[in-house]
Design a protein around this motif. Structure first.
Motif, mmCIF file in Angstrom:
data_model
loop_
_atom_site.group_PDB
_atom_site.id
_atom_site.type_symbol
_atom_site.label_atom_id
_atom_site.label_comp_id
_atom_site.label_asym_id
_atom_site.label_seq_id
_atom_site.Cartn_x
_atom_site.Cartn_y
_atom_site.Cartn_z
ATOM 1 N N GLU A 252 23.706 20.256 77.924
ATOM 2 C CA GLU A 252 23.301 21.598 78.337
ATOM 3 C C GLU A 252 22.853 21.571 79.789
ATOM 4 O O GLU A 252 22.491 20.525 80.335
ATOM 5 N N PHE A 253 22.831 22.776 80.403
ATOM 6 C CA PHE A 253 22.482 22.897 81.810
ATOM 7 C C PHE A 253 21.321 23.856 81.996
ATOM 8 O O PHE A 253 21.061 24.721 81.159
ATOM 9 N N PHE A 273 24.873 27.081 80.378
ATOM 10 C CA PHE A 273 23.531 27.126 80.967
ATOM 11 C C PHE A 273 22.600 27.755 79.935
ATOM 12 O O PHE A 273 22.689 28.952 79.649
ATOM 13 N N SER A 274 21.728 26.921 79.391
ATOM 14 C CA SER A 274 20.845 27.367 78.315
ATOM 15 C C SER A 274 19.437 27.663 78.801
ATOM 16 O O SER A 274 18.629 28.215 78.053
ATOM 17 N N GLU A 306 19.280 38.108 74.651
ATOM 18 C CA GLU A 306 20.543 38.456 74.000
ATOM 19 C C GLU A 306 21.634 37.429 74.243
ATOM 20 O O GLU A 306 22.435 37.141 73.354
ATOM 21 N N VAL A 307 21.675 36.848 75.457
ATOM 22 C CA VAL A 307 22.735 35.880 75.771
ATOM 23 C C VAL A 307 22.350 34.457 75.360
ATOM 24 O O VAL A 307 23.201 33.568 75.337
ATOM 25 N N GLY A 308 21.062 34.239 75.031
ATOM 26 C CA GLY A 308 20.645 32.915 74.566
ATOM 27 C C GLY A 308 20.222 31.972 75.661
ATOM 28 O O GLY A 308 20.420 30.754 75.551
ATOM 29 N N VAL A 309 19.611 32.506 76.728
ATOM 30 C CA VAL A 309 19.085 31.677 77.816
ATOM 31 C C VAL A 309 17.569 31.713 77.746
ATOM 32 O O VAL A 309 16.957 32.793 77.739
#
Length: 366
Positions: A252-253, A273-274, A306-309
């Motif tokens: 992961e980034f 990119f998390s 919502e996007v999981g970051v």
């Protein structure tokens, strides 16, 4: 021939040898009229020997591939006319390089090649619990007398000698190797490791780093690579392919140096990119602005969720900032308020026991 081709050819050869040898032994046993129990025993013994041989062969092949890549990552440049080789760095005589510059670079190279690269960690804590969930890794060099070589002591000299990339690459590899050692003590340790622009744009090194990570995909749960947003913004398509290859191995980034809340977060999440790091000052300034600024901040937090970051508020230094930061619903915090960067054993302990809460999966961390 790459590592996959080598492994594939070895596996094909081994399967062919197994089949041919089995047929010959069974045919010989039938001709000799051996009882069925002997035939079965021979077959079972042959199977055990071949399994052990296969395991040893694949392990040795993997080790050889890893050594080949490490040699490529750390090989020394050959001297050419008019150049002095200092360790793994080539220093071209230049009026801009003083004797002090040469001495500083020599100390840096000697420290790296002698393994005097210490792993420093700074905790990244969950909020509001303030429990360490991750760490950010830093490297510190020591000279022969044990004194710490601060980046400020040699960065200007390295820039004048055009050796920033070489130094960054050597330190990065030492850092990854140190993490491998720490993993033995703290299997759940999860660490953010910075990839500098100089490393990213060194195409040959980055290609070899990708191969190395492919062979060490077991580090994916322990290693999160961090990039600056400007470096990602200007990245060449070929380097993007390398990032995709690393992401495909489960790595992961994280992105830092975020200067705006209005980025293409969907695109970044699609590139694995998390995590995103934003200075606490940027978030606090937005929260103290007019209604439009506060609304943008709320929309930003909703969009990331919502996007999981996961959002990390960094550079948190003062306790009186915490009520505002907590009111923003930030996932994680980092800064001297929660702990300065110190040698890894300060946080992990001599036996790694201090990392009990670190590296938990993101679901547990939430």
């Amino acid at each position: 021939m790459n590592s996959r081709q080598r492994t594939s050819r070895y596996g094909f050869g081994l399967h062919f040898a197994v089949g041919a040898t089995s047929v010959i032994l069974l045919f010989a046993a039938i001709l000799r009229g051996f009882p069925p129990v002997i035939e079965q025993s021979l077959g079972a013994a042959l199977l055990v020997v071949l399994i052990l041989h296969a395991r040893m062969g694949f392990a040795l092949g993997r080790l050889q591939n890893e050594l080949d890549i490490l040699r490529g990552l750390t090989k020394r440049a050959l001297p050419v006319a008019g150049e002095e080789v200092i360790g793994a760095m080539k220093i071209t005589p230049d009026a801009r390089l003083s004797h002090d510059d040469m001495a500083r670079l020599n100390r840096v190279s000697e420290a790296v090649e002698s393994g005097r690269v210490d792993l420093y960690l700074q905790p990244i804590v969950s909020l509001p619990q303030r429990k360490p969930r991750f760490y950010e890794a830093f490297s510190r060099l020591r000279d022969a007398d044990g004194r710490i070589l601060k980046p400020a002591d040699y960065l200007e000299a390295a820039e004048r000698a055009n050796n920033i990339g070489v130094i960054d690459n050597m330190i990065l590899m030492r850092c990854i190797q140190a993490l491998r050692d720490e993993k033995k003590r703290s299997p759940r340790l999860a660490v953010f490791c910075n990839l500098s622009p100089a490393t990213i744009y060194d195409t040959n090194f980055f290609n070899q780093l990708t191969d190395y990570l492919e062979l060490n995909s077991d580090l994916a749960t322990n290693l999160i690579f961090e990039f600056t947003y400007p470096a990602i913004q200007t990245m060449h398509p070929k380097l993007t392919e390398n990032l995709n290859a690393i992401a495909a191995r489960g790595f992961e980034f994280s992105i830092d140096h975020v200067h705006s809340l209005d980025l293409d977060w969907e695109d970044l999440r699609g590139r694995n990119f998390s995590f995103a790091k934003a200075p606490a000052s940027l978030l606090l300034a937005a929260s103290r602005g007019d209604e439009a600024s506060v609304a943008r901040l709320r929309a930003f937090r909703k969009r990331l969720a919502e996007v999981g970051v996961d959002l990390i508020a960094e550079k948190i230094e003062f306790e009186n900032h915490m009520p505002e930061i907590l009111s923003l619903g930030i996932d994680y915090g980092q800064g001297n308020l929660f702990g300065a960067a110190r040698r890894s054993d300060f946080y992990l302990g001599a036996d790694g026991a201090g990392a009990a809460g670190a590296g938990a999966d993101k679901a547990a961390a939430a």
